[in-house]
Motif scaffolding. Structure first.
Motif, PDB file in Angstrom:
ATOM      1  N   THR A 165       0.604  -0.858   0.399  1.00  0.00           N
ATOM      2  CA  THR A 165       0.436   0.252  -0.030  1.00  0.00           C
ATOM      3  C   THR A 165       1.357   0.747   0.071  1.00  0.00           C
ATOM      4  OG1 THR A 165      -0.251   0.129   2.387  1.00  0.00           O
ATOM      5  CG2 THR A 165      -1.270  -1.011   0.936  1.00  0.00           C
ATOM      6  N   LYS A 166       0.037   2.067  -0.379  1.00  0.00           N
ATOM      7  CA  LYS A 166       0.893   3.898  -0.042  1.00  0.00           C
ATOM      8  C   LYS A 166       1.629   3.854   0.641  1.00  0.00           C
ATOM      9  CE  LYS A 166      -2.492   5.206  -2.349  1.00  0.00           C
ATOM     10  NZ  LYS A 166      -3.385   6.457  -3.139  1.00  0.00           N
ATOM     11  N   VAL A 167       0.302   4.085   1.972  1.00  0.00           N
ATOM     12  CA  VAL A 167       0.888   4.120   3.321  1.00  0.00           C
ATOM     13  C   VAL A 167       1.615   3.264   4.013  1.00  0.00           C
ATOM     14  CG1 VAL A 167      -0.770   3.707   6.138  1.00  0.00           C
ATOM     15  CG2 VAL A 167      -1.820   4.761   4.409  1.00  0.00           C
ATOM     16  N   SER A 168       2.459   1.857   3.471  1.00  0.00           N
ATOM     17  CA  SER A 168       2.902   1.174   3.811  1.00  0.00           C
ATOM     18  C   SER A 168       4.955   1.638   3.236  1.00  0.00           C
ATOM     19  CB  SER A 168       3.417  -0.403   3.831  1.00  0.00           C
ATOM     20  OG  SER A 168       3.016  -0.683   1.740  1.00  0.00           O
ATOM     21  N   VAL A 169       4.288   2.128   1.904  1.00  0.00           N
ATOM     22  CA  VAL A 169       5.570   3.088   1.151  1.00  0.00           C
ATOM     23  C   VAL A 169       6.024   4.386   2.078  1.00  0.00           C
ATOM     24  CG1 VAL A 169       6.340   3.675  -1.008  1.00  0.00           C
ATOM     25  CG2 VAL A 169       5.125   2.316  -0.518  1.00  0.00           C
ATOM     26  N   GLU A 170       5.008   4.623   2.402  1.00  0.00           N
ATOM     27  CA  GLU A 170       4.990   6.163   3.377  1.00  0.00           C
ATOM     28  C   GLU A 170       5.668   6.086   4.931  1.00  0.00           C
ATOM     29  OE1 GLU A 170       4.398   8.916   6.266  1.00  0.00           O
ATOM     30  OE2 GLU A 170       3.587   7.628   6.386  1.00  0.00           O
ATOM     31  N   ARG A 171       4.907   5.044   5.441  1.00  0.00           N
ATOM     32  CA  ARG A 171       5.821   4.512   6.803  1.00  0.00           C
ATOM     33  C   ARG A 171       7.041   4.316   6.721  1.00  0.00           C
ATOM     34  NH1 ARG A 171       2.266   0.632   8.277  1.00  0.00           N
ATOM     35  NH2 ARG A 171       2.966  -0.374   7.053  1.00  0.00           N
ATOM     36  N   ASP A 172       7.236   3.511   6.154  1.00  0.00           N
ATOM     37  CA  ASP A 172       8.588   2.705   5.688  1.00  0.00           C
ATOM     38  C   ASP A 172       9.979   3.556   4.763  1.00  0.00           C
ATOM     39  OD1 ASP A 172       7.475   0.379   6.635  1.00  0.00           O
ATOM     40  OD2 ASP A 172       7.541  -0.453   4.458  1.00  0.00           O
ATOM     41  N   ILE A 173      10.138   4.479   4.662  1.00  0.00           N
ATOM     42  CA  ILE A 173      10.300   5.489   4.316  1.00  0.00           C
ATOM     43  C   ILE A 173      10.902   6.322   5.076  1.00  0.00           C
ATOM     44  CG2 ILE A 173      10.859   7.447   2.448  1.00  0.00           C
ATOM     45  CD1 ILE A 173       9.724   6.056   0.041  1.00  0.00           C
ATOM     46  N   ARG A 174       9.503   6.788   6.149  1.00  0.00           N
ATOM     47  CA  ARG A 174       9.666   7.902   7.358  1.00  0.00           C
ATOM     48  C   ARG A 174      10.394   7.153   8.315  1.00  0.00           C
ATOM     49  NH1 ARG A 174       5.625   7.596  10.274  1.00  0.00           N
ATOM     50  NH2 ARG A 174       3.774   7.353   8.868  1.00  0.00           N
ATOM     51  N   THR A 175      10.441   5.729   8.111  1.00  0.00           N
ATOM     52  CA  THR A 175      11.052   5.203   9.197  1.00  0.00           C
ATOM     53  C   THR A 175      12.652   4.957   8.634  1.00  0.00           C
ATOM     54  OG1 THR A 175       9.458   3.468   9.827  1.00  0.00           O
ATOM     55  CG2 THR A 175      11.820   2.643  10.029  1.00  0.00           C
ATOM     56  N   VAL A 176      12.523   4.092   7.771  1.00  0.00           N
ATOM     57  CA  VAL A 176      14.435   4.977   7.084  1.00  0.00           C
ATOM     58  C   VAL A 176      15.312   6.414   7.750  1.00  0.00           C
ATOM     59  CG1 VAL A 176      16.075   4.668   5.197  1.00  0.00           C
ATOM     60  CG2 VAL A 176      14.650   2.870   5.336  1.00  0.00           C
ATOM     61  N   ILE A 177      14.211   7.397   6.958  1.00  0.00           N
ATOM     62  CA  ILE A 177      14.910   8.854   7.415  1.00  0.00           C
ATOM     63  C   ILE A 177      14.981   9.767   8.742  1.00  0.00           C
ATOM     64  CG2 ILE A 177      13.814  10.684   7.021  1.00  0.00           C
ATOM     65  CD1 ILE A 177      12.706  10.232   4.145  1.00  0.00           C
TER      66      ILE A 177
ATOM     67  N   LYS B 139      16.090   7.055  10.848  1.00  0.00           N
ATOM     68  CA  LYS B 139      16.985   6.664  11.199  1.00  0.00           C
ATOM     69  C   LYS B 139      18.510   7.237  10.887  1.00  0.00           C
ATOM     70  CE  LYS B 139      17.768   3.953  12.864  1.00  0.00           C
ATOM     71  NZ  LYS B 139      17.903   3.417  14.939  1.00  0.00           N
ATOM     72  N   CYS B 140      18.192   7.997   9.701  1.00  0.00           N
ATOM     73  CA  CYS B 140      19.133   8.925   8.516  1.00  0.00           C
ATOM     74  C   CYS B 140      19.500   9.249   9.770  1.00  0.00           C
ATOM     75  CB  CYS B 140      18.626   8.942   7.293  1.00  0.00           C
ATOM     76  SG  CYS B 140      18.842   7.647   6.203  1.00  0.00           S
ATOM     77  N   TRP B 141      18.917  10.384  10.670  1.00  0.00           N
ATOM     78  CA  TRP B 141      18.765  11.490  10.982  1.00  0.00           C
ATOM     79  C   TRP B 141      19.072  11.055  12.141  1.00  0.00           C
ATOM     80  CZ3 TRP B 141      18.376  16.467  11.156  1.00  0.00           C
ATOM     81  CH2 TRP B 141      18.211  17.201  12.288  1.00  0.00           C
ATOM     82  N   ASP B 142      18.833  10.504  13.233  1.00  0.00           N
ATOM     83  CA  ASP B 142      19.096   9.911  14.130  1.00  0.00           C
ATOM     84  C   ASP B 142      20.782   9.596  14.020  1.00  0.00           C
ATOM     85  OD1 ASP B 142      17.305  10.066  15.617  1.00  0.00           O
ATOM     86  OD2 ASP B 142      16.036   8.343  15.497  1.00  0.00           O
ATOM     87  N   ASN B 143      20.803   8.724  12.984  1.00  0.00           N
ATOM     88  CA  ASN B 143      22.824   7.826  12.452  1.00  0.00           C
ATOM     89  C   ASN B 143      23.516   8.902  12.467  1.00  0.00           C
ATOM     90  OD1 ASN B 143      21.944   5.360  13.546  1.00  0.00           O
ATOM     91  ND2 ASN B 143      21.973   5.013  11.484  1.00  0.00           N
ATOM     92  N   ASN B 144      23.722  10.247  11.243  1.00  0.00           N
ATOM     93  CA  ASN B 144      23.840  11.169  10.796  1.00  0.00           C
ATOM     94  C   ASN B 144      23.988  12.497  10.892  1.00  0.00           C
ATOM     95  OD1 ASN B 144      26.305  12.090   9.428  1.00  0.00           O
ATOM     96  ND2 ASN B 144      26.719  10.758   8.993  1.00  0.00           N
TER      97      ASN B 144
END
Length: 107
Positions: free
Chosen positions: A55-67, A69-74
């Motif tokens: 679903t589009k909702v899962s795409v949005e959520r999974d991308i947000r999760t990665v972003i 982590k990017c923010w937290d990591n660096n």
């Protein structure tokens, strides 16, 4: 390895995250169409959702999760890529634009 892959890996993000592949696809679509005004929710998420059968909702959520982590990591690297001060974790569309711009300009 493509520029977008190298950039995302600088944040310590690998394919163990579902959103990793979705994010790379979103960046690719945005960079390939950088001269156009794309809407993430209308022009990018549906294409990725269809490609992966989710679903589009899962795409949005999974991308947000990665972003997040990017923010937290660096944060420092993300600040450098953006070229401006980020006071908070960027939204999905903001992050995609930051990386797509970098990829588009490196062609």
């Amino acid at each position: 390895m493509h520029t977008k892959d190298r950039i995302i890996r600088q944040f310590g993000i690998t394919s163990k995250y579902k959103g990793y592949r979705y994010l790379l696809d979103a960046i690719h679509i945005a960079a390939e169409n950088y001269d156009e005004c794309l809407k993430v929710t209308k022009d990018i998420y549906p294409v990725i959702a269809h490609k992966y059968g989710v679903t589009k909702v899962s795409v949005e959520r999974d991308i947000r999760t990665v972003i997040e982590k990017c923010w937290d990591n660096n944060k420092a690297y993300l600040q450098e890529l953006s070229g401006y001060k980020l006071s908070r974790c960027p939204s999905n569309s903001e992050f995609i634009d930051i990386i797509a711009y970098k990829v588009y300009c490196s062609k």
